[in-house]
Design an enzyme around this catalytic site. Structure first.
Site, PDB file in Angstrom:
ATOM      1  N   THR A 222       1.040  -1.141   0.001  1.00 22.20           N
ATOM      2  CA  THR A 222       0.174   0.035  -0.018  1.00 22.20           C
ATOM      3  C   THR A 222       0.984   1.218   0.069  1.00 22.20           C
ATOM      4  O   THR A 222       0.527   2.257  -0.838  1.00 22.20           O
ATOM      5  CB  THR A 222      -1.125   0.034   1.387  1.00 22.20           C
ATOM      6  N   GLY A 237      -0.140 -10.280 -10.152  1.00 15.44           N
ATOM      7  CA  GLY A 237      -1.099 -10.930  -9.147  1.00 15.44           C
ATOM      8  C   GLY A 237      -2.277 -11.072  -9.394  1.00 15.44           C
ATOM      9  O   GLY A 237      -2.878 -11.124 -10.655  1.00 15.44           O
ATOM     10  N   GLU A 259       0.097  -7.189 -14.226  1.00 24.05           N
ATOM     11  CA  GLU A 259      -0.006  -8.538 -15.131  1.00 24.05           C
ATOM     12  C   GLU A 259      -0.919  -9.244 -14.041  1.00 24.05           C
ATOM     13  O   GLU A 259      -0.503  -9.610 -13.044  1.00 24.05           O
ATOM     14  CB  GLU A 259       1.514  -9.019 -15.102  1.00 24.05           C
ATOM     15  N   LEU A 260      -2.309  -9.139 -14.461  1.00 21.13           N
ATOM     16  CA  LEU A 260      -3.339  -9.710 -13.720  1.00 21.13           C
ATOM     17  C   LEU A 260      -3.772 -11.117 -14.159  1.00 21.13           C
ATOM     18  O   LEU A 260      -2.726 -12.111 -14.721  1.00 21.13           O
ATOM     19  CB  LEU A 260      -4.394  -8.852 -13.359  1.00 21.13           C
ATOM     20  N   CYS A 293      -0.001 -18.073 -15.496  1.00 15.28           N
ATOM     21  CA  CYS A 293      -0.944 -17.017 -15.738  1.00 15.28           C
ATOM     22  C   CYS A 293      -1.595 -17.585 -17.137  1.00 15.28           C
ATOM     23  O   CYS A 293      -2.655 -17.167 -17.490  1.00 15.28           O
ATOM     24  CB  CYS A 293      -0.810 -15.557 -15.745  1.00 15.28           C
ATOM     25  N   GLU A 390     -11.308 -17.400 -12.477  1.00 11.84           N
ATOM     26  CA  GLU A 390      -9.935 -18.159 -12.885  1.00 11.84           C
ATOM     27  C   GLU A 390      -9.494 -18.774 -11.356  1.00 11.84           C
ATOM     28  O   GLU A 390      -9.654 -18.121 -10.416  1.00 11.84           O
ATOM     29  CB  GLU A 390      -8.999 -17.183 -13.188  1.00 11.84           C
ATOM     30  N   ALA A 453       5.185 -18.693 -23.820  1.00 12.57           N
ATOM     31  CA  ALA A 453       5.584 -17.391 -24.298  1.00 12.57           C
ATOM     32  C   ALA A 453       7.181 -17.221 -24.455  1.00 12.57           C
ATOM     33  O   ALA A 453       7.656 -17.497 -23.379  1.00 12.57           O
ATOM     34  CB  ALA A 453       4.996 -16.183 -24.027  1.00 12.57           C
TER      35      ALA A 453
END
Length: 502
Positions: A222, A237, A259-260, A293, A390, A453
């Site tokens: 935070t 995350g 990047e989720l 992911c 997911e 990838a």
């Protein structure tokens, strides 16, 4: 690959030897894990680096997911540690920014070489701490090395265009400069990696704070998101946490790179080569125990081949070698945490309640560690709530389709937009898939799986995946700031667009 497998076979099993009751408290203290000392790891490790190691926060223990034994502990950062580290990182950036880009590239080259020298032991630590099989653990480190090599090349190539000016006696150019350096929140493997990088920086008489490390919890995260000194905050995350990060960063008009989540699909048409489909679907759905992911979570099969593919895939699942991540024959290891096991079981139960049938798997494996069976579920509609969720676990939802247009729409209807693949020999369909009415994902594949990838291309996704891009192509631009620079080398002051101001 053979060399890596021999190295893996030479290492002792994660859970072999004396029963847990007879073991010492931490794996790092046991003789068969003495190789952890090669990485500078101790029973308790400082989780802050800013030119010196420290940490005044909570002590957190990391566990091996293959046996749930404690590995070692990390003393996290306090908010005071964070504040000190940011200040030192900002000061270090002033030194780093003055070093010419090719010379910075030379230091990055040395970092890559230092990682190469430790690639097998670092890969072993990835297996120990995360649960990936050994060859995948080594692959993670190799990817880091490859990115270093890529960055070395970029250090002599990054430039801006010289643009034609409409004003006589003027030159118009683009200049790219690096943004400031922040402190990533990370874990035990990053403590080991930071030790390697710190030595390279120190050997080059560069401030260690150039590569600062702050291990911490939500309070540190935070603080970073709200800190105006953080020119760019990169976060990998869950979508839920990523949304909170994005809002906090945007509130101060900062920049974030996200990047989720991913809810990735493979689409198999009636003309597909099933010799490619079966191993591709297996690798994409089961690799890393479904904890990538880019893992395939939805498999759309044309109704004419549905039953055949499900039967062949179930047979392939039955042959997956499950076991110790260090065993060279293992293809599938444990889930990362006990919480992940619970999420797996909850998702399987929800799939059943929503009308799905478990073809194979669906249970916890009775052995030490966080092992679950790789699972195939059929019979669900494309819009079932669990299909749109997911679950970071090895569950593959197999769905029927009839027409190209509907299945392209089904691929795109989930909130995430990371990776997608089709299997077909139809050239027109391939280009429709790649075009504006095709996949809306950041990674769009043909006749290969959703995972795996390469670093040469930009990696990332759209929609709730966050829109961030890492690695190759022009992704470096996200870590830079762009300036459009106009130089007047004449004695006149003409204005743009022909404006006269007299």
């Amino acid at each position: 690959m053979l060399g890596l497998r021999r190295a893996a076979a030479a290492l002792p099993p994660l859970w072999a030897g004396a029963p847990a009751a007879a073991m010492s408290t931490l794996l790092v203290s046991q003789p068969r894990y003495a190789w952890l000392r090669e990485l500078g790891l101790q029973e308790e490790n400082p989780g802050v680096y800013n030119g010196r190691w420290g940490g005044g926060g909570e002590v957190v223990t990391t566990y091996c997911p293959a046996n749930n034994e404690p590995i070692a502990s990390v003393r996290q950062a306090s908010l005071e540690d964070y504040e000190e580290t940011v200040k030192k990182a900002k000061e270090a950036w002033k030194v780093w920014a003055d070093i010419p880009a090719p010379k910075r590239g030379e230091i990055v080259r040395q970092i890559g070489d230092a990682l190469r020298q430790k690639i097998k032991v670092l890969g072993s630590l990835v297996s120990l701490e995360m649960g990936k099989i050994f060859v995948e653990g080594v692959g993670e480190v190799q990817e880091y090395v490859d990115v270093c090599d890529y960055a070395v090349g970029l250090s002599r190539m990054i430039g801006g265009p010289i643009l034609p000016s409409e004003r006589p006696g003027h030159a118009l150019i683009e200049q790219w400069n690096p943004v400031g350096k922040g402190a990533p929140t990370t874990s035990l493997i990053s403590v080991a990696v930071t030790k390697i990088i710190a030595k390279v920086l120190e050997d080059n008489r560069v401030p260690g704070a150039v590569c600062s490390l702050v291990c911490g919890g939500a309070d540190i995260g935070t603080a970073m998101a709200r800190d105006e000194r953080m020119d760019l905050l990169s976060f990998t995350g869950s979508t839920k946490v990523g949304k909170q990060v994005a809002l906090m960063v945007q509130e101060r008009f900062g920049r974030s790179l996200l990047e989720l989540g991913g809810n990735n699909a493979i689409i198999v048409f009636e003309d597909a080569d099933l010799n490619l489909v079966i191993p591709s679907a297996l690798f994409a759905a089961v690799g890393t125990a479904g904890q990538r992911c880019t893992t395939a979570r939805r498999l759309f099969l044309h109704e004419s081949i549905h039953d055949e593919v499900v039967a062949k895939l179930a047979k392939a699942y039955a042959q997956v070698r499950i076991g110790d991540p260090w065993d060279s024959d293992t293809l599938y290891g444990p889930l990362h945490t006990k919480e992940a096991v619970k999420m797996f079981l909850d998702a399987v139960e929800q799939a059943k309640q929503q009308g799905g049938s478990v073809v194979c798997g669906g249970k916890v494996i009775n052995r030490p560690g966080n092992y679950v069976e790789p699972t195939i579920v059929t019979g669900l509609p494309h819009h079932a709530p669990i299909v749109h969720t997911e679950t970071f676990a090895p569950i593959l939802y197999v769905l029927k389709f009839k027409e190209e247009e509907e299945v392209f729409a089904w691929n795109n209807e989930v909130k995430q937009g990371l990776s997608s693949s089709i299997f077909t020999k139809d050239l027109g369909r391939i280009f429709r898939w790649l075009g504006p009415k095709g996949s809306d994902c950041g990674i769009v594949n043909v006749n290969i799986p959703t995972s795996g990838a390469e670093i040469g291309g930009a990696f990332g996704g759209e929609k709730h995946t966050g829109g961030g891009r890492e690695s190759g192509s022009d992704s470096w631009k996200l870590y830079m700031r762009r300036s459009t620079c106009t130089i007047n080398y004449s004695k006149n002051l003409p204005l743009a667009q022909g404006i006269k101001f007299q």
